[in-house]
Scaffold this motif. Structure first.
Motif, short mmCIF file in Angstrom:
data_model
loop_
_atom_site.label_atom_id
_atom_site.label_comp_id
_atom_site.label_asym_id
_atom_site.label_seq_id
_atom_site.Cartn_x
_atom_site.Cartn_y
_atom_site.Cartn_z
N PHE A 1 28.21 24.85 61.88
CA PHE A 1 27.52 24.09 60.89
C PHE A 1 25.94 23.82 61.67
CE2 PHE A 1 30.85 22.86 59.52
CZ PHE A 1 31.06 23.56 58.25
N ASP A 2 25.31 25.36 63.10
CA ASP A 2 24.15 25.28 62.74
C ASP A 2 22.79 24.99 62.84
OD1 ASP A 2 25.59 24.61 65.93
OD2 ASP A 2 26.06 27.36 66.70
N ASP A 3 23.27 26.29 61.82
CA ASP A 3 21.89 26.39 60.75
C ASP A 3 21.86 25.24 60.27
OD1 ASP A 3 23.78 26.16 59.26
OD2 ASP A 3 23.48 27.63 57.97
N GLN A 4 22.07 24.11 59.77
CA GLN A 4 22.26 23.26 59.57
C GLN A 4 22.17 21.70 60.32
OE1 GLN A 4 24.43 22.29 56.06
NE2 GLN A 4 26.09 24.64 56.25
N GLN B 1 32.00 17.06 50.63
CA GLN B 1 32.97 17.68 51.94
C GLN B 1 33.21 19.08 52.12
OE1 GLN B 1 35.12 14.21 53.75
NE2 GLN B 1 35.49 13.16 51.55
N GLN B 2 33.17 19.64 51.46
CA GLN B 2 33.44 20.86 50.52
C GLN B 2 32.75 21.86 51.12
OE1 GLN B 2 37.15 21.72 48.73
NE2 GLN B 2 36.60 19.62 47.47
N THR B 3 32.43 23.47 51.78
CA THR B 3 31.87 24.19 51.49
C THR B 3 31.96 25.10 49.59
OG1 THR B 3 32.77 25.74 52.95
CG2 THR B 3 31.51 24.67 53.81
N ASP B 4 31.38 25.85 50.18
CA ASP B 4 31.72 27.37 48.36
C ASP B 4 32.56 28.05 48.63
OD1 ASP B 4 29.71 25.95 46.92
OD2 ASP B 4 27.98 26.95 47.51
N GLU B 5 32.79 28.16 50.11
CA GLU B 5 33.84 29.26 50.72
C GLU B 5 35.57 28.84 50.45
OE1 GLU B 5 33.47 31.41 54.14
OE2 GLU B 5 31.24 30.57 54.15
N ALA C 1 36.46 22.86 54.49
CA ALA C 1 35.91 21.39 55.18
C ALA C 1 34.74 21.42 55.68
CB ALA C 1 36.73 20.56 55.54
N GLN C 2 33.74 20.47 55.47
CA GLN C 2 32.38 20.36 56.03
C GLN C 2 31.95 19.06 56.02
OE1 GLN C 2 29.17 22.26 53.14
NE2 GLN C 2 29.93 20.86 51.69
N PRO C 3 30.98 18.55 56.90
CA PRO C 3 30.93 17.08 57.13
C PRO C 3 29.48 17.49 56.22
CG PRO C 3 29.73 18.98 58.60
CD PRO C 3 30.68 19.67 57.98
N VAL C 4 29.45 15.85 55.68
CA VAL C 4 28.28 15.44 54.98
C VAL C 4 27.36 15.72 55.58
CG1 VAL C 4 27.99 13.53 52.56
CG2 VAL C 4 29.87 14.46 53.37
N ALA C 5 26.15 15.67 54.43
CA ALA C 5 25.14 16.19 54.66
C ALA C 5 24.22 14.92 54.55
CB ALA C 5 24.33 17.09 54.12
N PRO C 6 23.03 14.21 56.16
CA PRO C 6 22.55 14.86 56.97
C PRO C 6 23.96 15.37 58.55
CG PRO C 6 21.80 12.59 57.48
CD PRO C 6 22.53 13.30 55.79
N ILE C 7 23.20 16.47 58.86
CA ILE C 7 24.30 16.80 59.77
C ILE C 7 23.58 17.27 61.71
CG2 ILE C 7 26.07 18.32 60.82
CD1 ILE C 7 25.89 19.75 57.84
N TYR C 8 24.24 16.21 62.52
CA TYR C 8 23.67 16.92 63.65
C TYR C 8 24.38 16.95 64.77
CZ TYR C 8 20.92 12.48 61.57
OH TYR C 8 20.70 11.33 61.15
N GLN C 9 23.86 17.41 65.43
CA GLN C 9 24.52 18.49 66.94
C GLN C 9 25.58 17.78 67.78
OE1 GLN C 9 24.59 21.66 66.65
NE2 GLN C 9 22.65 22.31 66.70
#
Length: 333
Positions: free
Chosen positions: A293-296, A262-266, A202-210
């Motif tokens: 997801f610090d890089d995004q 809402q999903q990565t490729d992994e 699972a991943q957050p939907v971009a844009p992502i905030y810190q």
């Protein structure tokens, strides 16, 4: 005078970032969460930053436990000035693949947990006629997305509860304030510890905030609680406005993009921890405030700055209008 603040869900994510910022300004901070390891680490964060921590292991789905925690805070730290409801849990899965026990548990933690915290705070604040309650919301309080039916339903419920309660307090002319902060996608550990039945991570939907940006918005709302709610991030503002105008179009858009978005490729790890029933920090690692997801993730938001500086923008806008009028008048003269 030292302010007494309470943060639920303080062991990770936004709650952890909020606790750190409260400590930076010298608050005594009661930290409420289920996981002892995360709570101990959060308490150390607060201590190092100059605050006074009080970690309390509590499941916010249990009202009696939340009320007991509030009583302990007032006994050991003093009268509560600020209560921040943030604790939640969720399930990433199509609705039809969830059990009803999972849906109920998500609702009890994510919705009733806010109700329980609010009641415990109000029982103490109303007799004093002072205090502030901040509800951590989401763009998903207005706009549901696929694969998060229980969480979206709970956030919608919090929104309705908040509006009703605010109207009641206004009717009573109470000096107790309630406000809500609607969050965008935030880089928190939830995506690696929420129960998931998705084939991929699972991943957050971009844009992502810190989470620090989110925490700054929470503290601003706590200090300026007369506004009914705050929106954080351009994506939140855009989503809420679009949903008000073309909700059917968003239904179709999310039907096409909401699953992959809402999903990565992994592939999801089959033994990924899940915090629905038990705290995830029992796996042996404090997960802190940040996710993977610090890089995004973005650390700033112009929309948030603008929402907090309406007066400045109005003055600038008025000045530009006046200057334009003067220029036109001068040309005609």
């Amino acid at each position: 005078m030292t302010r007494i603040s309470v943060v639920t869900g303080a062991s990770g994510g936004i709650g952890r970032a909020v606790a750190r910022k409260l400590a930076d300004r010298g608050d005594a901070v009661a930290l409420l969460a289920r996981g002892e390891e995360g709570l101990d680490a959060a308490a150390e964060d607060v201590r190092r930053r100059g605050g006074t921590p009080l970690p309390i292991v509590v499941d916010v789905a249990d009202y009696a436990a939340v009320d007991d925690a509030a009583a302990r805070v007032e006994k050991e730290l003093g009268p509560i000035d600020l209560w921040i409801n943030n604790a939640f849990s969720s399930v990433f899965a199509p609705f039809i693949e969830m059990t009803m026990d999972e849906f109920k548990r998500t609702t009890e933690v994510t919705y009733l947990g806010f109700v329980h915290g609010t009641r415990a705070a109000l029982d103490r604040m109303l007799p004093r006629d002072r205090g502030t309650i901040v509800q951590i919301g989401s763009a998903l309080a207005y706009r549901g997305v696929p694969l998060q039916t229980a969480y979206c339903g709970a956030k919608h419920a919090i929104q309705g509860f908040h509006e009703s309660l605010r109207a009641e307090l206004l009717h009573e002319r109470s000096n107790v304030r309630v406000t809500m902060v609607q969050m965008p996608a935030v880089n928190t550990p939830q995506f690696s510890w929420v129960l998931s039945r998705l084939p991929r991570k699972a991943q957050p939907v971009a844009p992502i905030y810190q989470p620090e940006l989110a925490a700054s918005a929470v503290l601003y709302a706590a200090d300026h609680p007369r506004r009914r709610e705050y929106w954080v991030g351009g994506s939140t503002a855009g989503t809420l406005l679009a949903n008000a105008v073309v909700p059917g179009l968003l239904d179709r858009y999310l039907a096409r993009t909401g699953y992959d978005g809402q999903q990565t490729d992994e592939p999801r790890e089959p033994d990924q921890p899940a915090n629905l029933w038990e705290p995830a920090d029992g796996e042996g690692a404090d997960r802190g405030a940040h996710g993977d997801f610090d890089d995004q993730a973005k650390a700033r938001s112009w929309q948030l700055w603008a929402s907090q500086h309406h007066g400045v923008l109005a003055a600038v806008g008025g000045g530009l209008v006046a200057a334009g009028a003067a220029w036109r008048f001068g040309r005609r003269a």
